[in-house]
Design a protein around this motif. Structure first.
Motif, PDB file in Angstrom:
ATOM      1  N   TYR A 111      44.372  42.237  52.825  1.00 45.63           N
ATOM      2  CA  TYR A 111      43.869  42.358  51.466  1.00 45.63           C
ATOM      3  C   TYR A 111      44.921  42.981  50.542  1.00 45.63           C
ATOM      4  N   THR A 112      45.465  44.111  50.939  1.00 43.77           N
ATOM      5  CA  THR A 112      46.389  44.808  50.044  1.00 43.77           C
ATOM      6  C   THR A 112      47.661  44.002  49.798  1.00 43.77           C
ATOM      7  N   ARG A 113      48.171  43.344  50.822  1.00 38.85           N
ATOM      8  CA  ARG A 113      49.395  42.568  50.624  1.00 38.85           C
ATOM      9  C   ARG A 113      49.124  41.319  49.796  1.00 38.85           C
ATOM     10  N   TYR A 114      47.927  40.764  49.917  1.00 43.98           N
ATOM     11  CA  TYR A 114      47.569  39.617  49.081  1.00 43.98           C
ATOM     12  C   TYR A 114      47.581  40.021  47.608  1.00 43.98           C
ATOM     13  N   VAL A 115      47.032  41.176  47.323  1.00 45.28           N
ATOM     14  CA  VAL A 115      46.987  41.643  45.938  1.00 45.28           C
ATOM     15  C   VAL A 115      48.396  41.899  45.409  1.00 45.28           C
ATOM     16  N   LEU A 116      49.235  42.514  46.217  1.00 43.25           N
ATOM     17  CA  LEU A 116      50.586  42.839  45.763  1.00 43.25           C
ATOM     18  C   LEU A 116      51.462  41.609  45.570  1.00 43.25           C
ATOM     19  N   ASP A 117      51.148  40.527  46.267  1.00 43.86           N
ATOM     20  CA  ASP A 117      51.913  39.286  46.152  1.00 43.86           C
ATOM     21  C   ASP A 117      51.346  38.473  44.994  1.00 43.86           C
ATOM     22  N   SER A 118      51.903  38.660  43.816  1.00 46.27           N
ATOM     23  CA  SER A 118      51.331  38.030  42.626  1.00 46.27           C
ATOM     24  C   SER A 118      52.424  37.544  41.701  1.00 46.27           C
ATOM     25  N   GLY A 119      51.995  36.786  40.691  1.00 44.04           N
ATOM     26  CA  GLY A 119      52.916  36.296  39.679  1.00 44.04           C
ATOM     27  C   GLY A 119      52.944  37.230  38.485  1.00 44.04           C
ATOM     28  N   ASP A 120      52.440  36.770  37.340  1.00 44.89           N
ATOM     29  CA  ASP A 120      52.453  37.601  36.142  1.00 44.89           C
ATOM     30  C   ASP A 120      51.239  38.531  36.128  1.00 44.89           C
ATOM     31  N   LEU A 121      51.008  39.200  35.015  1.00 42.10           N
ATOM     32  CA  LEU A 121      49.927  40.182  34.930  1.00 42.10           C
ATOM     33  C   LEU A 121      48.565  39.548  35.170  1.00 42.10           C
ATOM     34  N   LEU A 122      48.344  38.337  34.656  1.00 43.68           N
ATOM     35  CA  LEU A 122      47.042  37.693  34.854  1.00 43.68           C
ATOM     36  C   LEU A 122      46.778  37.397  36.324  1.00 43.68           C
ATOM     37  N   ASP A 123      47.774  36.918  37.034  1.00 42.80           N
ATOM     38  CA  ASP A 123      47.623  36.688  38.473  1.00 42.80           C
ATOM     39  C   ASP A 123      47.263  37.986  39.189  1.00 42.80           C
ATOM     40  N   LEU A 124      47.957  39.048  38.826  1.00 48.90           N
ATOM     41  CA  LEU A 124      47.709  40.341  39.463  1.00 48.90           C
ATOM     42  C   LEU A 124      46.306  40.839  39.142  1.00 48.90           C
ATOM     43  N   LEU A 125      45.888  40.752  37.885  1.00 53.09           N
ATOM     44  CA  LEU A 125      44.559  41.218  37.498  1.00 53.09           C
ATOM     45  C   LEU A 125      43.455  40.422  38.192  1.00 53.09           C
ATOM     46  N   ALA A 126      43.671  39.129  38.378  1.00 61.68           N
ATOM     47  CA  ALA A 126      42.657  38.310  39.048  1.00 61.68           C
ATOM     48  C   ALA A 126      42.429  38.780  40.480  1.00 61.68           C
ATOM     49  N   GLY A 127      43.481  39.303  41.115  1.00 62.90           N
ATOM     50  CA  GLY A 127      43.324  39.833  42.462  1.00 62.90           C
ATOM     51  C   GLY A 127      42.786  41.250  42.490  1.00 62.90           C
ATOM     52  N   LEU A 128      43.019  42.014  41.431  1.00 61.40           N
ATOM     53  CA  LEU A 128      42.581  43.408  41.369  1.00 61.40           C
ATOM     54  C   LEU A 128      41.130  43.569  40.935  1.00 61.40           C
ATOM     55  N   MET A 129      40.643  42.677  40.077  1.00 62.12           N
ATOM     56  CA  MET A 129      39.352  42.873  39.442  1.00 62.12           C
ATOM     57  C   MET A 129      38.151  42.893  40.390  1.00 62.12           C
ATOM     58  N   PRO A 130      38.124  42.097  41.466  1.00 64.86           N
ATOM     59  CA  PRO A 130      36.934  42.169  42.319  1.00 64.86           C
ATOM     60  C   PRO A 130      36.656  43.577  42.825  1.00 64.86           C
ATOM     61  N   CYS A 131      37.686  44.315  43.191  1.00 62.03           N
ATOM     62  CA  CYS A 131      37.474  45.669  43.692  1.00 62.03           C
ATOM     63  C   CYS A 131      36.951  46.578  42.590  1.00 62.03           C
ATOM     64  N   VAL A 132      37.599  46.582  41.443  1.00 63.18           N
ATOM     65  CA  VAL A 132      37.202  47.486  40.363  1.00 63.18           C
ATOM     66  C   VAL A 132      35.799  47.157  39.866  1.00 63.18           C
ATOM     67  N   LEU A 133      35.593  45.917  39.452  1.00 68.07           N
ATOM     68  CA  LEU A 133      34.303  45.545  38.871  1.00 68.07           C
ATOM     69  C   LEU A 133      33.198  45.500  39.926  1.00 68.07           C
ATOM     70  N   GLY A 134      33.547  45.104  41.155  1.00 70.02           N
ATOM     71  CA  GLY A 134      32.542  45.052  42.210  1.00 70.02           C
ATOM     72  C   GLY A 134      32.030  46.431  42.578  1.00 70.02           C
ATOM     73  N   TYR A 135      32.937  47.391  42.748  1.00 71.28           N
ATOM     74  CA  TYR A 135      32.504  48.755  43.056  1.00 71.28           C
ATOM     75  C   TYR A 135      31.717  49.349  41.890  1.00 71.28           C
ATOM     76  N   GLY A 136      32.103  48.984  40.665  1.00 70.78           N
ATOM     77  CA  GLY A 136      31.339  49.447  39.517  1.00 70.78           C
ATOM     78  C   GLY A 136      29.927  48.897  39.514  1.00 70.78           C
ATOM     79  N   GLU A 137      29.784  47.612  39.814  1.00 69.00           N
ATOM     80  CA  GLU A 137      28.458  47.003  39.879  1.00 69.00           C
ATOM     81  C   GLU A 137      27.633  47.611  41.012  1.00 69.00           C
TER      82      GLU A 137
END
Length: 215
Positions: A111-137
Motif C-alpha cells: 500500500y505505502t509503496r503504491y502511494v509513493l509511486d505516483s506522477g503529478d500532484l493529482l496522481d498522488l492525491l488520488a492515491g492518498l485520499m481514500p485513507c484520509v476521507l475514508g477514516y474521516g467517514e
C-alpha cells in the motif's frame, strides 16, 4: 467532507468503498468486539504506514504548483506526525510495545509503496485520499453510532473536530488541484486513470483491515 472531485472517485470505487468503511475490523472497533491483540497489531502496522504516508504528503509539497497547495499538504503532514501518531504512541506505550523496529507486513508495504509511486500532484492525491476521507467517514459515523467500547480513543481521534477539519481541507485541496489542472470533476481524458488509482488505493485499504484481523 465530500467535495465535487470526490464523487466520481467514489463512484469508481464502489462497492470497495463500502467494504472499506464498513469492514468487520471497523465494526469490531465500534461495538468493542475486536480482539485487543488484533487492535494492537494493527496500531503497530499503522504506525509504520503513517511514517510512509507522511513522506507521501511531504512529496506532495514538492509536486504542488502554488503556495496554497504547498501549505495544505504541509498541514496534513503536521496532522499525521503530531495528531495521529500521538494516538498510536500513547496506546502502544501503555501496552508496553516498542514501536521502533516494527516489521512491516507485506500488505503494508504494498500500500505505502503504491502511494509513493505516483506522477503529478493529482496522481498522488488520488492515491492518498481514500485513507484520509475514508477514516474521516468512519470516524464520524462511529462517533454517532458507537456505544461502550474500549476503542473510544481511536473513534474520538478520527471522529473529532481536528481530524474532520483535516479531511475538509484535504477535500478542498483535491477540488482546487483538479480545477487548476484538468477542469470540472469527472470530465476530461485523465479521469479514468485517476479513478482507477483511487479505487486501487481503496482496495488496498480493505487489505489493510484484513491484515489487521490476522495478527
Amino acid at each position: 467532507m465530500m467535495y465535487g472531485a470526490t464523487f466520481p472517485l467514489l463512484r469508481a470505487a464502489a462497492p470497495d468503498w463500502h467494504a472499506f468503511t464498513h469492514h468487520p475490523f471497523v465494526e469490531g472497533l465500534k461495538d468493542g468486539s475486536l480482539p485487543r491483540a488484533a487492535f494492537l497489531h494493527y496500531l503497530q502496522q499503522d504506525y509504520v504506514f503513517l511514517i510512509h504516508f507522511s513522506r507521501a504528503w511531504a512529496l506532495a509539497v514538492t509536486k504542488a504548483e502554488t503556495v496554497a497547495e504547498m501549505r495544505a499538504c504541509a498541514a496534513t503532514v503536521h496532522a499525521l506526525l503530531v495528531e495521529e501518531m500521538r494516538l498510536h504512541e500513547g496506546i502502544c506505550a501503555e501496552a508496553g510495545i516498542d514501536l521502533t523496529g516494527v516489521e512491516e507486513r507485506i500488505e503494508n508495504l504494498a500500500y505505502t509503496r503504491y502511494v509513493l509511486d505516483s506522477g503529478d500532484l493529482l496522481d498522488l492525491l488520488a492515491g492518498l485520499m481514500p485513507c484520509v476521507l475514508g477514516y474521516g467517514e468512519i470516524g464520524a459515523r462511529m462517533l454517532r453510532e458507537a456505544g461502550e467500547t474500549p476503542y473510544r480513543d481511536w473513534i474520538e481521534t478520527y471522529g473529532g473536530a481536528e481530524f474532520q477539519q483535516t479531511c475538509a481541507e484535504a477535500g478542498a485541496l483535491l477540488d482546487a488541484a483538479t480545477a487548476r489542472r484538468i477542469g470540472p470533476p469527472g470530465t476530461g481524458p485523465r479521469w479514468p486513470a485517476l479513478c482507477h488509482r483511487f479505487a486501487t488505493a481503496t482496495r488496498l485499504e480493505v487489505g489493510f483491515w484484513d491484515m489487521g484481523l490476522r495478527p
